[in-house]
Scaffold this motif. Structure first.
Motif, mmCIF file in Angstrom:
data_model
loop_
_atom_site.group_PDB
_atom_site.id
_atom_site.type_symbol
_atom_site.label_atom_id
_atom_site.label_comp_id
_atom_site.label_asym_id
_atom_site.label_seq_id
_atom_site.Cartn_x
_atom_site.Cartn_y
_atom_site.Cartn_z
ATOM 1 N N HIS A 208 0.815 -1.218 0.000
ATOM 2 C CA HIS A 208 0.000 0.000 0.000
ATOM 3 C C HIS A 208 0.859 1.283 0.000
ATOM 4 O O HIS A 208 0.545 2.254 -0.700
ATOM 5 C CB HIS A 208 -0.907 -0.043 1.238
ATOM 6 C CG HIS A 208 -1.777 1.148 1.415
ATOM 7 N ND1 HIS A 208 -2.937 1.326 0.707
ATOM 8 C CD2 HIS A 208 -1.667 2.233 2.219
ATOM 9 C CE1 HIS A 208 -3.502 2.469 1.063
ATOM 10 N NE2 HIS A 208 -2.752 3.037 1.984
ATOM 11 N N HIS B 2 1.197 4.470 -2.579
ATOM 12 C CA HIS B 2 1.203 5.919 -2.311
ATOM 13 C C HIS B 2 2.394 6.583 -3.009
ATOM 14 O O HIS B 2 2.274 7.668 -3.561
ATOM 15 C CB HIS B 2 1.272 6.186 -0.804
ATOM 16 C CG HIS B 2 -0.064 6.157 -0.118
ATOM 17 N ND1 HIS B 2 -1.107 6.985 -0.474
ATOM 18 C CD2 HIS B 2 -0.531 5.404 0.920
ATOM 19 C CE1 HIS B 2 -2.157 6.746 0.311
ATOM 20 N NE2 HIS B 2 -1.839 5.780 1.161
ATOM 21 N N SER C 40 0.774 9.169 6.184
ATOM 22 C CA SER C 40 -0.596 8.662 6.057
ATOM 23 C C SER C 40 -1.193 8.521 7.449
ATOM 24 O O SER C 40 -0.623 8.994 8.435
ATOM 25 C CB SER C 40 -0.595 7.324 5.313
ATOM 26 O OG SER C 40 -0.058 6.337 6.148
ATOM 27 N N ASP D 140 -6.403 7.170 0.022
ATOM 28 C CA ASP D 140 -6.378 5.817 -0.535
ATOM 29 C C ASP D 140 -7.177 5.690 -1.840
ATOM 30 O O ASP D 140 -8.319 6.127 -1.926
ATOM 31 C CB ASP D 140 -6.898 4.829 0.511
ATOM 32 C CG ASP D 140 -5.937 4.731 1.686
ATOM 33 O OD1 ASP D 140 -4.808 5.253 1.566
ATOM 34 O OD2 ASP D 140 -6.313 4.146 2.715
HETATM 35 ZN ZN ZN Z 1 -3.054 5.051 2.585
#
Ligand code: ZN
Ligand code: KG4
Length: 353
Positions: A119, A123, A150, A318
């Protein structure tokens, strides 16, 4: 290369379609469905998030099929893509599983390649999407310093090539996003708090209150935001009589935001100088913060030879577009996963040796 990507690591269900060739991303389509249900709990409830993903993924996949093929028929979408990409971690295990299980089934049914994505790497690759991202395809990029900010991560990574990361330092306690969210909660502003603090802060005085800037002078590329949260809590308790004054709330929001941004920028600029990075990349939900973007851009402009790139706003929080972007660069290095065996990895960390 045509990639269908799925992101369900936390409380956003998202699907994306990306068309790429060796010179750039030609087409990106994405759908992001948030989960407003968590607002009433003041944070994400994992079980609830997973149930929402299960309910939301099929309709948004059908909608994507319609956008790409003109039909909600899944088989047509299957014919239109070469690769299925999905977030495999870090994140909430139950949320991740909804996405990875869906991706595994699609890869098996459609006989497609499957790629599990980190993840945070997603980003980072959000910087390659959008207009400014085009320059990253043409110019020399590495070494690139990445500030990841984040809801769960705050770290500085040195990227020495595609998929090559070295963790320079991370937060010792709260992430920057948590600092925003917890400050917002103390001010009664709801969840997620970052966007609200940012909005109110714009009308407040960032110099009104002098909140601590933890570790700002430490040469270590590490962060700590728990002290700031505690300072805001005591301050708010001591001044509870002023809670009805909207000006007071705006000034606390602006001052807390300024403290967080000052620390992030000071540490990042110090690391950029030390590592002699060519490029500075911003990544993660807090990258949507206007003050952080402007302050970091101004500070980076003062360093000779350093180019600052920030993701477009729609790719900051996200989204599956960034997962597709990261998958493209993994596919180019021929990295794949197997649908029979791919597992989620809720604690997958980039760049730790
Ligand atoms: Zn995130
Ligand atoms: O990357 P992200 O969407 O989810 C995680 O991977 O954690 O980041 C979410 C975080 C939340 O803490 C949210 O408050 C913060 O990003 N955020 C912001 C802004 N927009 C989102 N923080 C400050 N200013 C914003 N404009």
């Amino acid at each position: 290369m045509k990639i269908l990507a799925i992101e369900t690591s936390c409380d956003e269900s998202s699907v994306a379609y990306l068309e790429a060739d060796s010179r750039g991303f030609r087409r990106v389509e994405q759908i992001v469905a948030g989960q407003a249900i968590h607002e009433k709990y003041g944070g994400v409830v994992p079980e609830v998030a997973a149930r929402e993903h299960s309910a939301t993924l099929p309709p948004i996949l059908a909608k994507m099929a319609e956008t790409i093929t003109g039909s909600i028929d899944g088989a047509a979408l299957g014919k239109a893509v070469d690769i299925i990409a999905v977030t495999r971690g870090p994140g909430l295990v139950t949320s991740l599983r909804v996405g990875t299980d869906t991706a595994r089934m699609l890869a098996a049914a459609w006989k497609k390649k499957l790629i599990g994505i980190n993840h945070i790497e997603g980003h980072i690759y959000s910087n390659w999407l959008g207009e400014e991202g085009w320059t990253l395809w043409k110019d020399r990029v590495f070494p690139a310093l990445v500030l990841v900010v984040s809801g769960g991560h705050t770290e500085l990574l040195l990227m020495t090539g595609h998929g090559k990361y070295r963790l320079l330092g991370a937060t010792r306690d709260d992430a920057a996003g948590e600092a925003f969210d917890k400050t917002a909660k103390l001010l009664g502003l709801g969840y997620p708090g970052g966007p609200m603090i940012s909005k109110l802060g714009r009308e407040g005085d960032p110099k009104a209150f002098d909140f601590p800037r933890p570790m700002i002078d430490s040469p270590k590329p590490e962060f700590s935001f728990a002290g700031l949260k505690t300072a805001v809590r005591y301050f708010v308790q001591k001044n509870s009589a002023r809670f009805d004054d909207p000006r007071f709330i705006r000034d606390v929001a602006a001052s807390a935001e300024q403290a967080i941004v000052d620390v992030l920028v000071a540490k990042t600029i110090r690391a950029a100088k030390k590592t002699k990075a060519r490029t500075l990349l911003l990544a993660g939900g807090v990258a949507a913060n206007t003050k952080l973007r402007a302050t970091l851009a101004a500070a980076a402009a003062g360093i000779k030879g350093l180019r600052f790139v920030e993701p477009r706003l729609e790719y900051c929080t996200d989204n599956a577009g960034m997962i597709a972007a990261a998958a493209y660069f993994r596919a180019r290095r021929r990295i794949r996963d197997e649908w029979r065996t791919m597992e989620v990895d809720p604690h997958w960390e980039l760049g730790r040796s």
